[in-house]
Design an enzyme around this catalytic site. Structure first.
Site, PDB file in Angstrom:
ATOM      1  N   LYS A   1      88.629 -11.392   8.627  1.00  0.00           N
ATOM      2  CA  LYS A   1      88.437 -10.690   7.355  1.00  0.00           C
ATOM      3  C   LYS A   1      86.956 -10.444   7.118  1.00  0.00           C
ATOM      4  O   LYS A   1      86.184 -11.370   6.928  1.00  0.00           O
ATOM      5  CB  LYS A   1      88.987 -11.478   6.169  1.00  0.00           C
TER       6      LYS A   1
ATOM      7  N   GLY B   1      79.121 -18.010   5.425  1.00  0.00           N
ATOM      8  CA  GLY B   1      78.946 -17.575   4.054  1.00  0.00           C
ATOM      9  C   GLY B   1      78.282 -18.664   3.230  1.00  0.00           C
ATOM     10  O   GLY B   1      77.536 -19.480   3.757  1.00  0.00           O
TER      11      GLY B   1
ATOM     12  N   GLU C   1      79.241 -21.987   8.962  1.00  0.00           N
ATOM     13  CA  GLU C   1      77.833 -21.619   9.057  1.00  0.00           C
ATOM     14  C   GLU C   1      77.447 -21.158   7.661  1.00  0.00           C
ATOM     15  O   GLU C   1      77.844 -20.080   7.227  1.00  0.00           O
ATOM     16  CB  GLU C   1      77.663 -20.526  10.122  1.00  0.00           C
TER      17      GLU C   1
ATOM     18  N   GLU D   1      69.142 -21.174  -2.610  1.00  0.00           N
ATOM     19  CA  GLU D   1      69.083 -20.020  -1.710  1.00  0.00           C
ATOM     20  C   GLU D   1      69.128 -18.752  -2.558  1.00  0.00           C
ATOM     21  O   GLU D   1      70.076 -18.519  -3.305  1.00  0.00           O
ATOM     22  CB  GLU D   1      70.276 -20.065  -0.751  1.00  0.00           C
TER      23      GLU D   1
END
Lengths: 287, 520
Positions: free
Chosen positions: B183, B235, B257, B388
């Site tokens: 996806k 993600g 990840e 982040e």
């Protein structure tokens, strides 16, 4: 007239010392026949957290030791275990209800596993690392490094010493430090293993052994933010799915429960389960 | 024209042959999704490119069933060399259609054409080419002789490198013998669907790769589907956590990840001009939409002013604008949502007392844009030094000693990447040893290669992509023959189904591994 024996006080092993549980609690360890053997410390949440602090403090030194040095220290555990075999035979016989030959065979196997894992300390990096042929002027190397503090629920049934050794040895090879919850019903050989570790050049805090109820202690370790990995090898009878869910909060590496006589069987994959691969790109000059 | 003024040089869109509507790619064919279709837009213009289908639960079921069927019937029975041949074909087709893919990617994502043309798409081809060669050499993957594939892999990828992330996921999965349901991210589905056309050209057996589109809920349905054996996700850390929770107690093998807050450490003996190039590459490459971005600059105090002055001068030459223009350095932010997040965190940085400086570039009228920005006087407790941002925003901190640099670099729950700039090899090696990060770049930054393992420490996730390690993430050891003596084969986990189902029926119904998981 028989000499009156001096029984041992069985305590926790945290930070290279042998404290009682801060909670003051003990629980009765019984022989397979139901006779009283000892009062073992019933470790608490605070004991588990103290053990994590000790493991974290010891991490830099142990992970930073040379692989040759770690290998020798692990080998020395085998040497000292060999020398104390009589004591372990006693404890295993009385706790597990096996005969002396079976207890002796268990100790042989435990010693051999220390030796096997000791030999990996300066080799696993070569087997699991890589030089990578990247498309560019770079020297590119991937090497496994220890994950950090590993919390382990030791195997709860079967062979108490062998189960404990099989769970902690692979985590130590790479330079991780360990907090382990010992076999609840047969903790004596585990505590005595702490005495072996304390006298065999293993720096204090590298292995921390907590006795008591895994069901009570494990959730605190699974949710502890300063624990990097969780080995649930002996947690099959606990609500281990909940432990794994809790470990996800800080994305701990988790190994699932195993059962049977060959739980935590010696394998390179058990060493690598608690390593992280680091890739370094070094620039090369263009001549 | 002044110095550094260039005439526009837009890449032509003429080679694109896009459809107005895209369906789901299931079992080798495009089919209409049963969810509500959504539009994919060009973030540089906010114009619609195409309508994309949404996969509902029934569509996810169909995709997983197709992947299972292809796994049992075709792919797991194919020889490694034949699997490899399909991957080689795919690599070649990607090379043949590279320019088209680059233009489509830039259109849909907003990143500059020079990056899609020179980085993303070449790496896609390289990834398939690299793993193609592995398909018949699995004995050397590092999990022992005769390793087994896992089954159906559910793969969910982000929007920052859409086709590249697809390649990172699909190539090793297929090489190892798994089939795939992938996806793509909601805002960047387009190139995955063009890739599906490539699979048709390659004549890949139906169902080996299925591509389903939709929003986060489609992804959630996919990773929670009991019919998948492997989950690979790239993600955010928060979604990664949720996935780790949801696969707990199942036999699904998991690779994550996740996010990062990479430290880029510049020592006083570094070649400053090269370091400045590396800082720019570290944080402004791909508009900073890079999980391994060097978003924290750690500069040795003695050279701080010099580095910042040169960095600002260099940043003023960055051209922001039309992503299709070959001279563009900074493209569009991928979505309005992401732009809002970058703005929010940047405003917070100012409120917390850091000093903000942005280049004075012209911001286009339409689309989503954010000027390259640096914050100086940042302290380790500031949100902009911890969270982040995932945008072209750099936080600058200082240090005096190598030990302080290491402590500050490691002072984060993340551990994905780091950079070291120094002329002294021995110092680079020593510092690299101490950094708790999965990828370290010495005197360079943001380099990627299919042969080089990539992935995080700590809360940046686990598992590696790339290299031999990336292949092993899609394999398991051969079934062992049960000897406990030394040296033994691999350990075998207990059956989790029996352990969890009896004890925890509520979560077991949700989490129990697939009935099919034992079919292999």
């Amino acid at each position: 007239m028989n000499r009156l024996a001096i029984p041992k006080t069985y305590k926790l092993y945290i930070g290279g010392k042998f404290p009682r549980s801060e909670s003051g609690r003990v629980y009765e360890v019984l022989s397979h026949k139901g006779d009283f053997l000892a009062n073992a410390a019933k470790g608490s949440r605070k004991d588990a957290r103290d053990a994590v602090v000790a493991a974290r403090s010891a991490l830099g030194g142990w992970a930073g030791a040379t692989a040759y040095n770690r290998g020798q220290v692990l080998y020395r555990i085998a040497e000292l275990l060999e020398g104390r075999r009589a004591q372990f035979i006693d404890e295993i016989e009385s706790c597990e209800g096996v005969n002396a030959a079976a207890a002796s065979a268990q100790i042989d196997e435990a010693i051999d596993r220390w030796v096997w894992y000791a030999g990996w300390a300066d080799k696993y990096v070569q087997v699991a690392g890589n030089a990578n042929p990247v498309s560019g002027p770079f020297f590119n190397l991937s090497v496994p490094e220890p994950t950090g503090v590993v919390a382990i629920i030791a195997p709860q049934g079967g062979e108490s010493l062998l189960g404990l050794v099989s769970a902690i040895a692979p985590a130590l090879v790479a330079g991780n430090t360990v907090v382990v919850v010992a076999n609840e019903l047969a903790p004596l050989s585990g505590i005595s293993l702490g005495e072996v570790l304390a006298t065999s050049d293993v720096p204090g805090g590298v292995v921390n052994i907590v006795t008591g109820s895994p069901a009570e202690i494990a959730p605190w370790l699974a949710s502890h933010a300063d624990v990097n990995a969780l080995d649930l090898v002996g947690a099959g009878d606990l609500d281990w799915v909940e432990l794994q869910i809790s470990a996800a909060d800080t994305l701990k590496r988790v190994l699932p429960p195993e059962s049977g006589a060959d739980a935590a069987a010696p394998a390179l994959s058990r060493i690598l389960a608690f390593t992280e691969v680091k890739t370094v790109w070094h620039t090369k000059a263009i001549l | 024209m002044k110095f550094l003024d260039y005439a526009p040089a837009p890449e032509s869109q003429a080679l694109l042959n896009l459809k107005s509507d895209y369906g789901l790619f299931i079992n080798g064919d495009f089919t209409a999704g049963r969810g509500t279709p959504f539009q994919t837009i060009n973030p540089a213009t906010e114009q619609q490119i195409a309508m994309i289908a949404t996969a509902n639960e029934a569509d996810v079921d169909a995709a997983v069933a197709a992947a299972r069927h292809a796994y049992d019937g075709v792919w797991s029975r194919l020889s490694g060399s034949d699997r490899g041949k399909y991957l080689f074909r795919i690599a070649r087709l990607v090379q043949e259609r590279a320019r088209e893919l680059a233009v489509a990617e830039t259109l849909d994502n907003g990143k500059p054409i020079k990056e899609t043309r020179d980085v993303d798409i070449p790496l896609v081809a390289a990834w398939f080419f690299y793993y193609a060669g592995w398909a018949d050499k699995l004995d050397h993957a590092g999990v022992g002789p005769n390793p087994a594939s896992l089954g159906v892999a559910a793969q969910v990828i982000p929007w920052n490198f859409p086709l590249m992330m697809l390649a990172w996921k699909i190539a090793p999965a297929l090489a190892a013998g798994n089939t795939v349901v992938l996806k793509p991210a909601e805002t960047t589905s387009l190139t995955a669907l063009l890739f599906a056309e490539i699979l048709q050209q390659a004549d890949l057996p139906a169902g080996v790769v299925n591509i389903i589109t939709g929003d986060g809920s489609t992804g959630q349905t996919l990773v929670n589907h009991p019919g998948v054996n492997k989950v690979a996700f790239t993600g955010s850390t928060s979604v990664g956590r949720a996935i780790a929770r949801s696969v707990a107690g199942t036999d699904k093998k998991l690779s994550l990840e996740l996010g990062g807050k990479g430290a880029n450490i510049v020592f006083d003996d570094a070649p400053i001009d090269q370091a400045v190039e590396g800082i720019v590459r570290g944080i402004f490459f791909n508009q900073g939409h890079v999980c391994c971005a060097g978003s924290r600059l750690l500069v040795q105090e003695s050279i701080h002013d010099d580095v910042i002055e040169r960095l600002k001068r260099r940043m003023q030459t960055l051209r922001l604008g039309d992503p299709l223009d070959k001279n563009t350095d900074i493209g569009a932010i991928n979505s309005a949502e992401q732009l809002a997040r970058i703005r929010e965190l940047s405003d917070l940085g100012q409120q917390e007392g850091a000093e903000r400086w942005s280049t004075d570039c012209v911001i286009p009228e339409n689309g989503f844009w954010f000027a390259p920005t640096i914050f100086t006087n940042v302290s380790t407790s500031h949100r902009i030094a911890r969270d982040e941002i995932f945008g072209p925003v750099l936080s600058v901190l200082t240090f005096r000693t190598p030990a302080e640099a290491i402590a500050k670099a490691n002072n984060t729950p993340y551990g994905l990447s780091a950079g070291i700039w120094s002329d002294k090899g021995s110092r680079i090696l020593a510092v690299a040893d101490k950094l708790r990060a999965g990828v370290i770049w010495a005197n360079t930054f943001n380099q990627f290669d299919p042969s080089s393992p990539f992935g995080g420490y700590k809360e940046s996730g686990y598992g590696r992509e790339g290299g031999r390690h990336g292949l092993a993430a899609y394999l398991k050891p051969a079934v062992r023959t049960g000897s406990r003596s030394i040296p033994a084969a691999e350990h075998a986990p207990v059956s989790k189904k029996s352990a969890s189902a009896s004890k925890k029926s509520a979560s077991a119904s949700k989490k129990s591994a697939s009935a099919e998981k034992a079919t292999k």
